[in-house]
Write an enzyme that holds these catalytic residues in place. Structure first.
Site, PDB file in Angstrom:
ATOM      1  N   ALA A   1       0.700  -1.095   0.024  1.00 20.52           N
ATOM      2  CA  ALA A   1       0.074  -0.144  -0.020  1.00 20.52           C
ATOM      3  C   ALA A   1       0.969   1.214  -0.124  1.00 20.52           C
ATOM      4  O   ALA A   1       1.138   1.662   0.899  1.00 20.52           O
ATOM      5  CB  ALA A   1      -1.018  -0.096   1.184  1.00 20.52           C
ATOM      6  N   ALA A   2       1.366   1.582  -1.111  1.00 20.63           N
ATOM      7  CA  ALA A   2       2.737   2.295  -1.115  1.00 20.63           C
ATOM      8  C   ALA A   2       2.655   3.987  -1.388  1.00 20.63           C
ATOM      9  O   ALA A   2       3.173   4.503  -1.130  1.00 20.63           O
ATOM     10  CB  ALA A   2       3.603   2.114  -2.403  1.00 20.63           C
TER      11      ALA A   2
ATOM     12  N   PRO B   1       1.516   7.706  -0.999  1.00 14.71           N
ATOM     13  CA  PRO B   1       2.407   8.558  -2.005  1.00 14.71           C
ATOM     14  C   PRO B   1       3.864   8.044  -2.130  1.00 14.71           C
ATOM     15  O   PRO B   1       4.600   8.700  -3.118  1.00 14.71           O
ATOM     16  CB  PRO B   1       2.219   9.960  -1.555  1.00 14.71           C
ATOM     17  N   GLY B   2       4.469   7.140  -1.248  1.00 16.12           N
ATOM     18  CA  GLY B   2       5.685   6.703  -1.392  1.00 16.12           C
ATOM     19  C   GLY B   2       6.574   6.925  -0.474  1.00 16.12           C
ATOM     20  O   GLY B   2       7.807   6.782  -0.635  1.00 16.12           O
TER      21      GLY B   2
ATOM     22  N   LYS C   1       7.393   5.473   2.533  1.00 16.23           N
ATOM     23  CA  LYS C   1       7.933   4.341   2.969  1.00 16.23           C
ATOM     24  C   LYS C   1       8.742   3.555   1.747  1.00 16.23           C
ATOM     25  O   LYS C   1       9.738   3.056   2.158  1.00 16.23           O
ATOM     26  CB  LYS C   1       7.215   3.365   3.655  1.00 16.23           C
TER      27      LYS C   1
ATOM     28  N   ARG D   1      -3.817   7.393  -7.451  1.00 15.87           N
ATOM     29  CA  ARG D   1      -2.659   7.427  -6.712  1.00 15.87           C
ATOM     30  C   ARG D   1      -1.242   7.152  -7.076  1.00 15.87           C
ATOM     31  O   ARG D   1      -0.291   7.238  -6.289  1.00 15.87           O
ATOM     32  CB  ARG D   1      -2.995   6.898  -5.145  1.00 15.87           C
TER      33      ARG D   1
ATOM     34  N   ASP E   1       1.321  -1.239   5.043  1.00 14.21           N
ATOM     35  CA  ASP E   1       1.168   0.004   5.361  1.00 14.21           C
ATOM     36  C   ASP E   1      -0.238   0.659   5.595  1.00 14.21           C
ATOM     37  O   ASP E   1      -0.632   1.129   4.283  1.00 14.21           O
ATOM     38  CB  ASP E   1       2.332   1.335   4.909  1.00 14.21           C
TER      39      ASP E   1
ATOM     40  N   CYS F   1      -1.363   4.221  10.784  1.00 12.02           N
ATOM     41  CA  CYS F   1      -1.428   5.495  11.773  1.00 12.02           C
ATOM     42  C   CYS F   1      -2.325   5.652  12.519  1.00 12.02           C
ATOM     43  O   CYS F   1      -3.046   6.851  12.519  1.00 12.02           O
ATOM     44  CB  CYS F   1      -1.097   6.482  10.832  1.00 12.02           C
TER      45      CYS F   1
HETATM   46  N1  SAM Z   1       2.762   3.666   2.741  1.00  8.48           N
HETATM   47  C1  SAM Z   1       2.417   5.080   2.268  1.00  8.48           C
HETATM   48  C2  SAM Z   1       3.841   6.191   2.337  1.00  8.48           C
HETATM   49  O1  SAM Z   1       4.416   5.793   3.517  1.00  8.48           O
HETATM   50  O2  SAM Z   1       3.523   7.071   1.756  1.00  8.48           O
HETATM   51  C3  SAM Z   1       1.358   5.431   2.934  1.00  8.48           C
HETATM   52  C4  SAM Z   1       0.113   4.573   2.563  1.00  8.48           C
HETATM   53  S1  SAM Z   1      -1.473   4.804   3.178  1.00  8.48           S
HETATM   54  C5  SAM Z   1      -1.368   4.626   4.762  1.00  8.48           C
HETATM   55  C6  SAM Z   1      -2.589   3.451   2.868  1.00  8.48           C
HETATM   56  C7  SAM Z   1      -2.450   3.225   1.132  1.00  8.48           C
HETATM   57  O3  SAM Z   1      -3.423   2.287   0.991  1.00  8.48           O
HETATM   58  C8  SAM Z   1      -3.412   4.491   0.591  1.00  8.48           C
HETATM   59  O4  SAM Z   1      -2.519   4.666  -0.566  1.00  8.48           O
HETATM   60  C9  SAM Z   1      -4.543   3.683   0.096  1.00  8.48           C
HETATM   61  O5  SAM Z   1      -4.957   4.175  -1.505  1.00  8.48           O
HETATM   62  C10 SAM Z   1      -4.199   2.199   0.118  1.00  8.48           C
HETATM   63  N2  SAM Z   1      -5.420   1.527  -0.168  1.00  8.48           N
HETATM   64  C11 SAM Z   1      -6.642   1.612   0.295  1.00  8.48           C
HETATM   65  N3  SAM Z   1      -7.523   0.579   0.268  1.00  8.48           N
HETATM   66  C12 SAM Z   1      -6.565  -0.508  -0.032  1.00  8.48           C
HETATM   67  C13 SAM Z   1      -6.891  -1.770  -0.235  1.00  8.48           C
HETATM   68  N4  SAM Z   1      -8.255  -2.322  -0.061  1.00  8.48           N
HETATM   69  N5  SAM Z   1      -5.759  -2.724  -0.356  1.00  8.48           N
HETATM   70  C14 SAM Z   1      -4.581  -2.192  -0.571  1.00  8.48           C
HETATM   71  N6  SAM Z   1      -4.361  -0.837  -0.487  1.00  8.48           N
HETATM   72  C15 SAM Z   1      -5.429   0.088  -0.285  1.00  8.48           C
END
Ligand code: SAM
Length: 458
Positions: free
Chosen positions: A109-110, A112-113, A115, A138, A177, A230
């Site tokens: 779940a990367a 905006p990037g 991590k 995204r 994440d 978070c």
């Molecule tokens: N890891 C990112 C960073 O450090 O910049 C932040 C990630 S954010 C906490 C969670 C991410 O999970 C979002 O980009 C979101 O779009 C994505 N997401 C939402 N629903 C999801 C799903 N069902 N499966 C996987 N990822 C999902």
């Protein structure tokens, strides 16, 4: 935006969790402005460009004394650093303190990037990261941030976790994440406060459970799984680790901590023994709320190695034949790279990971990979912006060092008045960091900064 009140159910739960004195400090911290922090890209910058203090759990991380306007700093656009809140940088301490072996990593779940850029730096030229984002819109920002970071060791994909089934047992490390109820973001993100409710927590935890149900199988024997959110509540944290360990074989991993960091360790029982979680509270740490837990797959769990395909087959991508590939590598002075073509664009990728890339490209929806180095248009070679800001060599081009205002005008895509004698492609730099290309046609200069990235209204 004014902050809405905390939900009474959230308040009473936190009060119970923290006790009256700590809860008071916690609530006060939500009204204070957070301290800005950056993580350096050591391939590009050796020291912090701002007055700052080191973050003890990340040797690349710095708390800033002031809040700069990053958009007006050319080093930001050049990928010299990433603006990231400090708690998330703990991932670096996990990787380094456990000396987690490099290899094929997945950030599920990367976007905006934040991590992903951290993992990309940790891997350097000893591994490859698949940075996946399920929401198509995204993936653009994820791709942009990884291009600016410039290490060329990532593959950006746009898939739902269920699409990863054929990649079970393939990854040395998987980071989840997870999307969450965002309790740790209550001071930074007013919508997180507004949207919070006990039902929302339930919804998030069932989504997390669905993600983990797929992700748990992707780690190979001996590999690691990092689960982070978070948010503070147990339903989205400890309960998810309990679920994971009930479905898949995993061992607990404890992380070394310095007590002065004020990170709270929770040791919680599961049917498989005690596991560990780490919480960051904003009244104790200069960062946002965060939770992370680390698990290790037993050595004898299923591992999968992709087989070298006889021929590379892909509906759009073409592998460049060996002779042309060697010629390109020689012209560009690239070492250990393999080359691909997509329409008229050329890409390079770490040769060592070619078999993995070929296999992944057959199974996932690839949005970007390695580094796009340029386009061939007829007889002309147009070097790409991605190559300019990457750490790859650009040996045959002249460089022109700019001052700050000139660099900003380049990012605004304004006409540039630069004195330069030789015609053709010129690599612009600021404090020696590549910013992008211009082409000097003699009577005018063409600005090749990507249109979509242009800075506006500043
Ligand atoms: N890891 C990112 C960073 O450090 O910049 C932040 C990630 S954010 C906490 C969670 C991410 O999970 C979002 O980009 C979101 O779009 C994505 N997401 C939402 N629903 C999801 C799903 N069902 N499966 C996987 N990822 C999902």
């Amino acid at each position: 935006m004014s902050l809405s009140k905390l939900h009474p159910a959230f308040k009473s739960r936190m009060l119970e969790e923290l006790g009256t004195v700590d809860y008071q400090l916690f609530e006060e911290s939500l009204e204070q402005e957070s301290v800005r922090s950056i993580r350096l890209n050591r391939e590009k910058l050796l020291s912090s460009p701002f007055a700052s203090k080191s973050i003890p759990w990340s040797k690349e991380g710095f708390w800033l004394e002031k809040r700069p306007q990053f958009t007006l700093d050319p080093l930001f656009h050049a990928g010299g650093y990433y603006v990231q809140e400090a708690s998330s940088m703990f991932i670096q301490h996990i990787l380094e303190s456990l000396s987690i072996p490099k290899g094929l990593y997945l950030d599920l779940a990367a976007a905006p990037g934040g991590k992903s850029t951290l993992l990309s730096s940790y891997l350097g030229n000893e591994g490859v990261l698949v940075a996946n984002e399920v929401i198509q819109s995204r993936t653009q920002i994820l791709k942009e941030n990884l291009i600016k970071w410039g290490l060329g060791n990532t593959i950006v994909t746009n898939n739902d976790p269920v699409h990863f089934e054929s990649l079970e047992g393939l990854f040395d490390l998987v980071l989840i994440d997870a999307p969450c109820s965002g309790e740790g973001m209550f001071r930074k993100d007013p919508t997180a406060r507004k949207e919070w409710s006990p039902d929302h927590v339930k919804l998030c935890s069932s989504r997390q459970q669905r993600i983990l149900d797929q992700a748990g199988a992707l780690v190979k024997g001996g590999g690691y799984l990092l689960y982070s959110t978070c948010t503070f509540n147990k339903e989205e944290n400890e309960e998810m680790i309990r679920f994971l360990t009930s479905e898949f074989a995993y061992e607990p991993v404890r992380i070394s901590l310095d007590s002065s960091w004020n990170i709270k360790e929770s040791i919680f029982p599961t049917d498989e023994g005690d596991f560990y979680g780490y919480r960051f509270y904003p009244h104790l740490v200069q960062g946002e709320g965060f939770f992370v837990s680390v698990l290790k797959r037993p050595e004898d769990a299923y591992s999968n190695e992709p087989k070298k395909p006889k021929d590379f087959k892909h509906p759009f991508l073409k592998e460049i034949a060996e002779r042309e590939s060697n010629q390109l590598a020689e012209e560009l002075s690239f070492e250990n790279k393999t080359f691909y073509q997509l329409n008229d664009s050329f890409f390079c990728f770490p040769e060592m990971w070619k078999t993995h890339f070929d296999y992944i490209s057959q199974n996932l929806n690839i949005r970007y990979f390695g580094t796009e180095i340029g386009k061939k248009q007829g007889k002309n070679w147009i070097p790409s912006h991605d190559w300019a800001v990457s750490i790859l060599t650009k040996p045959s081009y002249p460089h022109l060092e700019l001052i700050k205002e000139q660099a900003l005008n380049f990012f605004r895509k304004k006409d540039l008045e630069l004195e330069y004698k030789s015609e053709g492609w010129i690599l612009l730099t600021y404090q020696q960091l590549p910013l992008g290309w211009i082409k000097n046609l003699g009577n005018r200069i063409n600005n090749y900064y990507p249109k979509d990235w242009r800075i506006r209204n500043l």
